[in-house]
Design an enzyme around this catalytic site. Structure first.
Site, PDB file in Angstrom:
ATOM      1  N   GLY A  53      -8.492   4.627   2.302  1.00 53.74           N
ATOM      2  CA  GLY A  53      -8.390   4.148   1.068  1.00 53.74           C
ATOM      3  C   GLY A  53      -7.116   3.340   0.721  1.00 53.74           C
ATOM      4  O   GLY A  53      -6.616   2.711   1.723  1.00 53.74           O
ATOM      5  N   CYS A  54      -6.780   3.287  -0.514  1.00 47.86           N
ATOM      6  CA  CYS A  54      -5.437   2.329  -0.817  1.00 47.86           C
ATOM      7  C   CYS A  54      -4.406   2.963   0.008  1.00 47.86           C
ATOM      8  O   CYS A  54      -4.118   4.110  -0.094  1.00 47.86           O
ATOM      9  CB  CYS A  54      -5.146   2.542  -2.285  1.00 47.86           C
ATOM     10  N   PHE A  55      -3.776   2.071   0.582  1.00 50.70           N
ATOM     11  CA  PHE A  55      -2.518   2.211   1.378  1.00 50.70           C
ATOM     12  C   PHE A  55      -1.290   2.837   0.847  1.00 50.70           C
ATOM     13  O   PHE A  55      -0.399   3.398   1.201  1.00 50.70           O
ATOM     14  CB  PHE A  55      -2.042   1.353   2.575  1.00 50.70           C
ATOM     15  N   TRP A  56      -1.272   2.753  -0.458  1.00 48.72           N
ATOM     16  CA  TRP A  56       0.062   3.172  -1.554  1.00 48.72           C
ATOM     17  C   TRP A  56       0.081   4.509  -1.273  1.00 48.72           C
ATOM     18  O   TRP A  56       1.132   5.105  -1.000  1.00 48.72           O
ATOM     19  CB  TRP A  56      -0.138   2.520  -2.828  1.00 48.72           C
ATOM     20  N   GLU A  97      -7.099  -1.666   4.852  1.00 48.86           N
ATOM     21  CA  GLU A  97      -5.765  -1.156   4.525  1.00 48.86           C
ATOM     22  C   GLU A  97      -5.499  -0.017   5.376  1.00 48.86           C
ATOM     23  O   GLU A  97      -6.227   1.066   5.267  1.00 48.86           O
ATOM     24  CB  GLU A  97      -5.507  -0.794   2.998  1.00 48.86           C
TER      25      GLU A  97
END
Length: 216
Positions: A53-56, A97
């Site tokens: 998912g979102c890499f943050w 990502e």
């Protein structure tokens, strides 16, 4: 069905003439949290790429683990070199990502990293994670050794059985070896949630424990 980069190209989702570049994006080669380099040869350490998912939020998940030397947010598995965040989010490059995890295998085992990976997202969702929808959010493990590939593949089979018991559908995680090229994301995305503690994090697991015993 796992959506590979070849499938994305077939669907016309990757336009190599409009995206990518020949030179890397500028990179501040210092981890914002621990001061270690983001880009190096990393002698004596092991490398793996995880996409969940979102890499943050994914990057923060791994830099907090004892034995992880460095992490970096980036893009991998696409059809063009050195894409930007905007290009990846457009769906035109085919990249996921991912987080590059550099770890000391004498301190943390690959099994522990796999457990963290499986338990921290829903690997059955295909081209999305929760409210984050798009090919860039697909679940991937990109292995740098054949041993990692064997262990990751075995763990997927074990976790699939556990998910089946809990009523989930088939895992869509793509496991690749050798790992495709890793392209570092822009500086603003590196260690994003350390720089912005109240920033967005869409990570969410299934609640199903990943009970694997691979001894790796």
């Amino acid at each position: 069905m796992v959506m590979t980069i070849e499938a994305l190209k077939h669907l016309g989702r990757v336009d190599e003439s409009r995206v990518g570049r020949t030179e890397p994006l500028p990179l501040d080669n210092r981890h914002y949290v621990n001061g270690h380099p983001l880009c190096d040869s990393f002698p004596g350490l092991a490398l793996i790429q995880f996409g969940l998912g979102c890499f943050w939020g994914a990057e923060r998940l791994f830099w907090q683990l004892p034995g992880v030397f460095s992490t970096a947010a980036g893009y991998a598995g696409g059809g063009v070199p050195y894409p930007t965040y905007r290009e990846v989010c457009s769906g035109e490059t085919g990249h996921a990502e991912v987080v590059l995890v550099v770890y000391d295998h004498t301190v943390i085992s690959f099994e522990q990293l796999l457990q963290t990976f499986w338990e921290s997202h829903d690997p059955t969702q295909g081209m999305r994670q929760g409210n984050d929808i798009g090919t860039q959010y697909r679940s991937v493990i990109h292995c740098t050794t054949s041993e990692q590939y064997a262990a990751a593949s075995a763990s997927r089979e074990v976790y699939q059985q556990q998910l089946n018991t809990a009523g989930y559908t088939a895992i869509t995680t793509e496991i690749l070896h050798p790992a495709p090229p890793f392209y570092y994301a822009e500086n603003e995305h590196q260690q994003y949630l350390a720089k912005h503690p109240n920033g967005y994090c869409g990570l969410g697991g299934t609640g199903v424990t990943c009970a694997i015993r691979l001894q790796v």
